[in-house]
Write a protein that holds these residues in place. Sequence first.
Motif, PDB file in Angstrom:
ATOM      1  N   THR A  75     -33.320 -46.448 -42.056  1.00 45.29           N
ATOM      2  CA  THR A  75     -32.396 -47.140 -41.167  1.00 45.29           C
ATOM      3  C   THR A  75     -31.152 -46.273 -41.021  1.00 45.29           C
ATOM      4  OG1 THR A  75     -31.359 -49.271 -40.657  1.00 45.29           O
ATOM      5  CG2 THR A  75     -31.183 -48.493 -42.939  1.00 45.29           C
ATOM      6  N   CYS A  79     -26.194 -50.050 -39.184  1.00 47.95           N
ATOM      7  CA  CYS A  79     -27.153 -51.157 -39.105  1.00 47.95           C
ATOM      8  C   CYS A  79     -27.035 -52.127 -40.284  1.00 47.95           C
ATOM      9  CB  CYS A  79     -28.578 -50.620 -39.056  1.00 47.95           C
ATOM     10  SG  CYS A  79     -28.955 -49.684 -37.576  1.00 47.95           S
ATOM     11  N   VAL A  81     -29.686 -54.776 -42.309  1.00 51.92           N
ATOM     12  CA  VAL A  81     -31.108 -55.107 -42.414  1.00 51.92           C
ATOM     13  C   VAL A  81     -31.298 -56.531 -42.936  1.00 51.92           C
ATOM     14  CG1 VAL A  81     -31.694 -52.691 -42.786  1.00 51.92           C
ATOM     15  CG2 VAL A  81     -31.350 -54.156 -44.763  1.00 51.92           C
ATOM     16  N   THR A 105     -35.602 -53.606 -33.513  1.00 46.24           N
ATOM     17  CA  THR A 105     -34.149 -53.523 -33.628  1.00 46.24           C
ATOM     18  C   THR A 105     -33.506 -54.404 -32.573  1.00 46.24           C
ATOM     19  OG1 THR A 105     -34.338 -51.221 -34.375  1.00 46.24           O
ATOM     20  CG2 THR A 105     -32.170 -51.965 -33.691  1.00 46.24           C
ATOM     21  N   ASN A 146     -33.977 -46.286 -36.523  1.00 49.08           N
ATOM     22  CA  ASN A 146     -33.201 -47.109 -37.451  1.00 49.08           C
ATOM     23  C   ASN A 146     -34.018 -48.250 -38.053  1.00 49.08           C
ATOM     24  OD1 ASN A 146     -33.349 -48.806 -35.231  1.00 49.08           O
ATOM     25  ND2 ASN A 146     -31.200 -48.602 -34.685  1.00 49.08           N
ATOM     26  N   ASN A 147     -35.320 -48.278 -37.751  1.00 52.11           N
ATOM     27  CA  ASN A 147     -36.192 -49.289 -38.359  1.00 52.11           C
ATOM     28  C   ASN A 147     -37.636 -48.789 -38.315  1.00 52.11           C
ATOM     29  OD1 ASN A 147     -37.301 -51.565 -39.459  1.00 52.11           O
ATOM     30  ND2 ASN A 147     -36.721 -52.950 -37.810  1.00 52.11           N
ATOM     31  N   VAL A 195     -33.917 -55.269 -37.722  1.00 51.30           N
ATOM     32  CA  VAL A 195     -32.691 -54.582 -38.108  1.00 51.30           C
ATOM     33  C   VAL A 195     -31.692 -54.762 -36.967  1.00 51.30           C
ATOM     34  CG1 VAL A 195     -31.641 -52.290 -38.412  1.00 51.30           C
ATOM     35  CG2 VAL A 195     -33.722 -52.881 -39.650  1.00 51.30           C
ATOM     36  N   THR A 197     -28.191 -53.658 -35.002  1.00 49.65           N
ATOM     37  CA  THR A 197     -27.323 -52.502 -34.797  1.00 49.65           C
ATOM     38  C   THR A 197     -26.147 -52.874 -33.894  1.00 49.65           C
ATOM     39  OG1 THR A 197     -27.285 -50.182 -34.087  1.00 49.65           O
ATOM     40  CG2 THR A 197     -28.632 -51.672 -32.787  1.00 49.65           C
TER      41      THR A 197
END
Length: 216
Positions: A75, A79, A81, A105, A146-147, A195, A197
């Motif tokens: 990630t 972000c 989670v 995301t 990011n995920n 996740v 963002t």
Amino acid sequence: IDSSLNQNYPKDRYEIIVVNDRSKDKTKELAEKFLTENSNLKIINVTEPGKALTGKQNALNIGIKEAAGEIIVLTDADCVVNKNWIRSMNKFFYDKDVGLVVGKTEIMEEQKKSFLYKVQVMAHRLLMEVAQVPIIFGFYTSGMGNNIAFRKKGYDELGGYEGLGSSILDDEILVRGFARKGYKIAAAFNQNAVVETRYMDSYAKLFKQHKRWVLG
């Protein structure tokens, strides 16, 4: 870091690696505050730029090589989670043919919903559909860096990012690399795997982000 530490998962079964890639802000100082009470947290300070990889690829590659686990979950610093994130992503690997999982995301909820915010939420959801829905039908396109989760064994088989080659889209090149190796790619649609963002708070930042995606 805080949301990563507060996972619904045994602390002795996972580690958190923070890669501080030559940042000029307080990343190192803030991350170190978590060290004393969290034995499963590790900080790696990158001091030199990578020679053959882009900045983020190099930072990820260093962190992945230091990781002790069989499954790597990635990630980004901006972000948050879900508390069931690790558990939700991990369950897909019960299928031994799955090499990589693309997570979902979403943009964080804002009290003041500007026009810029609304446009990004709509565009982001569309991009998620474009990236994830084809995976169900065996067409492996891309994911959100990011995920994303993958087997370290598979990453090593690819030769890491060095073997995949330099790219400003670390996620896309990773997904396609695993697919070429014959691994199944899974998409995690459930809410526990989400996740969140932050949205880009200016048109200049939004343009820069989408320019990078298009060039990649």
